[in-house]
Design an enzyme around this catalytic site. Structure first.
Site, PDB file in Angstrom:
ATOM      1  N   LYS A 173       0.887  -1.172   0.000  1.00 44.69           N
ATOM      2  CA  LYS A 173       0.000   0.000   0.000  1.00 44.69           C
ATOM      3  C   LYS A 173       0.922   1.220   0.000  1.00 44.69           C
ATOM      4  O   LYS A 173       1.373   1.680   1.042  1.00 44.69           O
ATOM      5  CB  LYS A 173      -0.892  -0.026   1.248  1.00 44.69           C
ATOM      6  CG  LYS A 173      -2.198   0.730   1.150  1.00 44.69           C
ATOM      7  CD  LYS A 173      -2.083   2.196   0.870  1.00 44.69           C
ATOM      8  CE  LYS A 173      -1.604   3.059   1.995  1.00 44.69           C
ATOM      9  NZ  LYS A 173      -1.258   4.445   1.569  1.00 44.69           N
ATOM     10  N   GLU A 176      -0.241   7.526  -1.351  1.00 43.40           N
ATOM     11  CA  GLU A 176      -1.179   7.969  -2.386  1.00 43.40           C
ATOM     12  C   GLU A 176      -0.683   9.236  -3.082  1.00 43.40           C
ATOM     13  O   GLU A 176      -1.280   9.694  -4.048  1.00 43.40           O
ATOM     14  CB  GLU A 176      -2.580   8.175  -1.793  1.00 43.40           C
ATOM     15  CG  GLU A 176      -2.699   9.225  -0.693  1.00 43.40           C
ATOM     16  CD  GLU A 176      -2.366   8.708   0.715  1.00 43.40           C
ATOM     17  OE1 GLU A 176      -1.416   7.913   0.862  1.00 43.40           O
ATOM     18  OE2 GLU A 176      -3.049   9.130   1.672  1.00 43.40           O
ATOM     19  N   ARG A 177       0.442   9.808  -2.574  1.00 46.26           N
ATOM     20  CA  ARG A 177       0.942  11.037  -3.207  1.00 46.26           C
ATOM     21  C   ARG A 177       1.818  10.745  -4.415  1.00 46.26           C
ATOM     22  O   ARG A 177       1.925  11.547  -5.327  1.00 46.26           O
ATOM     23  CB  ARG A 177       1.739  11.851  -2.194  1.00 46.26           C
ATOM     24  CG  ARG A 177       0.858  12.295  -1.048  1.00 46.26           C
ATOM     25  CD  ARG A 177       1.668  13.063  -0.038  1.00 46.26           C
ATOM     26  NE  ARG A 177       1.044  12.950   1.269  1.00 46.26           N
ATOM     27  CZ  ARG A 177       1.658  13.148   2.410  1.00 46.26           C
ATOM     28  NH1 ARG A 177       2.935  13.474   2.428  1.00 46.26           N
ATOM     29  NH2 ARG A 177       1.021  13.034   3.548  1.00 46.26           N
ATOM     30  N   SER A 226       5.327   8.618   9.278  1.00 43.99           N
ATOM     31  CA  SER A 226       5.467   9.502  10.438  1.00 43.99           C
ATOM     32  C   SER A 226       5.188   8.731  11.737  1.00 43.99           C
ATOM     33  O   SER A 226       4.484   7.714  11.740  1.00 43.99           O
ATOM     34  CB  SER A 226       4.501  10.674  10.289  1.00 43.99           C
ATOM     35  OG  SER A 226       3.187  10.195  10.173  1.00 43.99           O
ATOM     36  N   CYS A 281      14.231  10.955   5.902  1.00 38.05           N
ATOM     37  CA  CYS A 281      14.232  10.607   7.322  1.00 38.05           C
ATOM     38  C   CYS A 281      15.649  10.588   7.866  1.00 38.05           C
ATOM     39  O   CYS A 281      15.840  10.547   9.070  1.00 38.05           O
ATOM     40  CB  CYS A 281      13.574   9.262   7.538  1.00 38.05           C
ATOM     41  SG  CYS A 281      14.514   7.948   6.790  1.00 38.05           S
ATOM     42  N   GLU A 384       9.600  17.503  13.925  1.00 40.14           N
ATOM     43  CA  GLU A 384      10.171  17.193  12.610  1.00 40.14           C
ATOM     44  C   GLU A 384       9.593  18.197  11.610  1.00 40.14           C
ATOM     45  O   GLU A 384       8.368  18.279  11.459  1.00 40.14           O
ATOM     46  CB  GLU A 384       9.792  15.762  12.217  1.00 40.14           C
ATOM     47  CG  GLU A 384      10.412  15.317  10.914  1.00 40.14           C
ATOM     48  CD  GLU A 384      10.027  13.883  10.538  1.00 40.14           C
ATOM     49  OE1 GLU A 384       8.852  13.511  10.735  1.00 40.14           O
ATOM     50  OE2 GLU A 384      10.899  13.153  10.036  1.00 40.14           O
TER      51      GLU A 384
HETATM   52  P1  NAD Z   1       2.692   9.480   6.609  1.00 36.46           P
HETATM   53  O1  NAD Z   1       2.780   8.888   7.973  1.00 36.46           O
HETATM   54  O2  NAD Z   1       1.787  10.629   6.396  1.00 36.46           O
HETATM   55  O3  NAD Z   1       2.220   8.353   5.560  1.00 36.46           O
HETATM   56  C1  NAD Z   1       2.863   7.122   5.467  1.00 36.46           C
HETATM   57  C2  NAD Z   1       1.859   6.067   5.011  1.00 36.46           C
HETATM   58  O4  NAD Z   1       0.817   5.960   5.982  1.00 36.46           O
HETATM   59  C3  NAD Z   1       1.196   6.395   3.670  1.00 36.46           C
HETATM   60  O5  NAD Z   1       1.113   5.218   2.903  1.00 36.46           O
HETATM   61  C4  NAD Z   1      -0.171   6.901   4.088  1.00 36.46           C
HETATM   62  O6  NAD Z   1      -1.164   6.626   3.131  1.00 36.46           O
HETATM   63  C5  NAD Z   1      -0.459   6.138   5.363  1.00 36.46           C
HETATM   64  N1  NAD Z   1      -1.309   6.889   6.285  1.00 36.46           N
HETATM   65  C6  NAD Z   1      -1.383   8.241   6.417  1.00 36.46           C
HETATM   66  N2  NAD Z   1      -2.285   8.569   7.362  1.00 36.46           N
HETATM   67  C7  NAD Z   1      -2.784   7.406   7.860  1.00 36.46           C
HETATM   68  C8  NAD Z   1      -3.740   7.099   8.864  1.00 36.46           C
HETATM   69  N3  NAD Z   1      -4.356   8.045   9.565  1.00 36.46           N
HETATM   70  N4  NAD Z   1      -3.986   5.811   9.112  1.00 36.46           N
HETATM   71  C9  NAD Z   1      -3.365   4.835   8.412  1.00 36.46           C
HETATM   72  N5  NAD Z   1      -2.457   5.078   7.447  1.00 36.46           N
HETATM   73  C10 NAD Z   1      -2.159   6.344   7.165  1.00 36.46           C
HETATM   74  O7  NAD Z   1       4.194   9.819   6.168  1.00 36.46           O
HETATM   75  P2  NAD Z   1       4.699  10.564   4.855  1.00 36.46           P
HETATM   76  O8  NAD Z   1       4.346  12.013   4.961  1.00 36.46           O
HETATM   77  O9  NAD Z   1       4.285   9.821   3.647  1.00 36.46           O
HETATM   78  O10 NAD Z   1       6.276  10.375   5.001  1.00 36.46           O
HETATM   79  C11 NAD Z   1       7.091  11.224   5.754  1.00 36.46           C
HETATM   80  C12 NAD Z   1       7.374  10.644   7.121  1.00 36.46           C
HETATM   81  O11 NAD Z   1       7.985   9.373   6.997  1.00 36.46           O
HETATM   82  C13 NAD Z   1       8.362  11.479   7.925  1.00 36.46           C
HETATM   83  O12 NAD Z   1       7.935  11.521   9.253  1.00 36.46           O
HETATM   84  C14 NAD Z   1       9.668  10.701   7.798  1.00 36.46           C
HETATM   85  O13 NAD Z   1      10.599  10.922   8.833  1.00 36.46           O
HETATM   86  C15 NAD Z   1       9.158   9.313   7.798  1.00 36.46           C
HETATM   87  N6  NAD Z   1      10.110   8.386   7.216  1.00 36.46           N
HETATM   88  C16 NAD Z   1      10.764   7.550   8.061  1.00 36.46           C
HETATM   89  C17 NAD Z   1      11.702   6.664   7.568  1.00 36.46           C
HETATM   90  C18 NAD Z   1      12.436   5.735   8.478  1.00 36.46           C
HETATM   91  O14 NAD Z   1      13.041   4.788   7.978  1.00 36.46           O
HETATM   92  N7  NAD Z   1      12.416   5.935   9.777  1.00 36.46           N
HETATM   93  C19 NAD Z   1      11.964   6.637   6.187  1.00 36.46           C
HETATM   94  C20 NAD Z   1      11.259   7.500   5.352  1.00 36.46           C
HETATM   95  C21 NAD Z   1      10.331   8.370   5.891  1.00 36.46           C
END
Ligand code: NAD
Length: 499
Positions: A173, A176-177, A226, A281, A384
């Site tokens: 999954k 979606e962006r 996140s 990240c 962050e």
């Molecule tokens: P996000 O948490 O908004 O989304 C990540 C995924 O979760 C997406 O597929 C999204 O559709 C899904 N999602 C979003 N809201 C949800 C909800 N309420 N319930 C269930 N699923 C949901 O993160 P993002 O903006 O796509 O990515 C950036 C974040 O990811 C930053 O915080 C970054 O630090 C982190 N990140 C961490 C690592 C790591 O290895 N630690 C690596 C890359 C990115």
């Protein structure tokens, strides 16, 4: 308007939920495609296909499974430019950075070609009289992963390559962006010989994620994104009895010791702080110079470098250091946090607030910002920002600098810049952070080591890729076998003890 699809059981299929997300072109601010958001029924259908296909894939010997990955590496190299272009178009990062995103995923696919070696079990000959004992690693069955927008090639590959190498089926999954590259990866995997149903892409939002979490057939969930969502998925997935690993947000500190090569440190900070518009990240978002003299020298080196940064669309090619951020909402959040920094008393040394790019006025570009004299209670330090904003927090001693990295709630990556081996060694040993750079600003481990943070940056017991991935995507089964004739002479009623 292009309508994207899911990739289910070897076919591109249109969404049936009637719900869509806008896929933006971050450089122009225009909607360039519609991404279908799956319903529970669509997700459950994909899981059913996966469950039907998986036993045959699991029974295919590991060497043959590895050959599919071998072929996939060839195809990824063949289509590198196409993948990078699709990635830049939806994400906004520069083309060389997008190719790096594909490359760091490809390297995990390469590593997983070693599956036959990595899946070898353990064997004890004659563990007892006439008794052998052996352990084997078996696939989990249907596994799933949920990925973030910022590495739409690398992180999906970090998940699906080990999952399928181990004999699982995998439901992805993606964000979606920027869902196009994951769809392309699934197509390539099938071209490489992966059977239908083993790797499927189900686009969606919370509804699809919840359908994964509450589907009893799904055995494991990997998540990167996140921290609040990581915590939700970890808690919910574990409560449903699944194996779960979740990787969350970050606030990576770089300690600059007084003896560091200041020009080298400044070069490193500019790349690690502003590359990919800070949407990594493992980006360095906090610089911690030790001593005011170090801080002054660092700022003096940094400012001209930051002022020279070229911000623009990926279509400008090598002439761009970083591109737009992913959405208008991301841009607004960065601007909001910058304002809190000013309001709370940090000194904005480089002010990117008025940045405008002719011809791209509606794009999500954010100029580079540098704060000095930030303190640990400010929002720009605690939260962050995920944008091109570097925050300098001055420490008076090494212990104070180390304490900052240790006390922060996140613990993904950190770095120390110094010529002093003793300080570097002490830092690496004591700091409670998962990935450490010594004169290396972005210490992302290579495929054959594991990737993962500590504290609120990761939830679960095993890291991504490296040997941990082969543990995460398999269960151990241990067999104790005896073939003596004596067993036929009567039952044994006390617990067996090896003599
Ligand atoms: P996000 O948490 O908004 O989304 C990540 C995924 O979760 C997406 O597929 C999204 O559709 C899904 N999602 C979003 N809201 C949800 C909800 N309420 N319930 C269930 N699923 C949901 O993160 P993002 O903006 O796509 O990515 C950036 C974040 O990811 C930053 O915080 C970054 O630090 C982190 N990140 C961490 C690592 C790591 O290895 N630690 C690596 C890359 C990115």
């Amino acid at each position: 308007m292009q309508e994207l699809t899911h990739y289910i059981n070897g076919e591109h299929v249109k969404g049936t939920s009637g719900r869509f997300a806008d896929v933006m072109n971050p450089a122009t601010g225009e909607v360039q495609a519609k991404c279908p958001l799956a319903s529970k029924e669509e997700l459950d259908q994909a899981v059913a296909y996966a469950a039907a296909a998986q036993p045959k894939w699991a029974a295919t010997n590991p060497q043959r499974r590895a050959r599919v990955l071998m072929k996939l590496v060839d195809l990824l190299n063949r289509d590198m430019d196409k993948l990078a272009e699709a990635l830049s178009r939806e994400h906004g990062k520069t083309l060389p950075d997008a190719a790096g995103d594909v490359q760091r995923g490809l390297e995990v696919v390469e590593y997983c070609i070693g599956a036959p070696q990595l899946l070898k079990g353990e064997f004890t000959d004659s563990a007892g009289p006439g008794i052998d004992m052996y352990s084997m690693r078996q696939p989990l069955g249907v596994t799933a992963g949920i990925t973030p927008f910022n590495f739409p090639a690398m992180i999906p590959m970090w998940m699906f390559a080990p999952a399928i190498a181990c004999g699982n089926a995998f439901i992805m999954k993606p964000s979606e962006r920027d869902p196009s590259v994951p769809l392309m990866l699934a197509e390539l995997a099938e071209e490489a010989g992966l059977p239908k149903g083993i790797l499927q892409i189900v686009n969606g939002d919370k509804e699809a994620v919840d359908a994964i979490l509450y589907n009893d057939v799904v055995q494991s969930v990997g998540f990167v994104g996140s921290t609040p969502i990581a915590e939700y998925i970890y808690a919910t997935g574990c409560a449903q009895g699944k194996r779960v690993q979740c990787f969350g947000g970050a606030k990576n500190h770089m300690i600059i010791m007084p003896d560091a090569d200041m020009a080298q440190a400044a070069d490193a900070l500019v790349g690690a702080g502003y590359g990919a518009a800070g949407e990594r990240c493992m980006a360095i978002s906090v610089a911690v110079p030790v001593g005011d003299d170090t801080a002054d020298r660092l700022i003096e080196e940094l400012v001209p470098r930051i002022e020279k940064l070229k911000v623009g669309p990926y279509t400008a090619g090598a002439d761009v250091d970083y591109g737009p951020v992913v959405t208008a909402a991301a841009k607004a959040n960065i601007e909001r946090l910058v304002q809190t920094g000013i309001d709370q008393g940090a000194k904005l040394v480089v002010d990117g607030r008025d940045f405008k790019l002719q011809g791209y006025e509606d794009g999500f570009f954010v100029g580079p910002h540098l704060f000095d004299h930030a303190t640990k209670d400010m929002d720009i330090y605690t939260q962050e920002i995920f944008g091109p904003v570097l925050t300098c927090v001055r420490a008076q001693t090494y212990e104070e600098a180390l304490g900052l990295a240790m006390d922060h709630e996140y613990g993904n990556g950190t770095a120390i810049f110094t010529r002093d081996g003793d300080a570097a060694r002490d830092f690496a040993n004591r700091v409670n952070v998962g990935m450490i750079g010594v004169n290396v600003p972005i210490p992302v481990p290579l495929a054959y080591h594991t990737f993962g943070g500590w504290k609120k940056s990761a939830f679960g017991d095993l890291n991504q890729h490296g040997p941990d991935a082969f543990k995460f995507y398999t269960r151990t089964k241990t067999v104790t076998a005896r073939w003596p004739s004596g067993i036929k002479e009567g039952g044994e009623f006390s617990i067996p003890v090896m003599e």
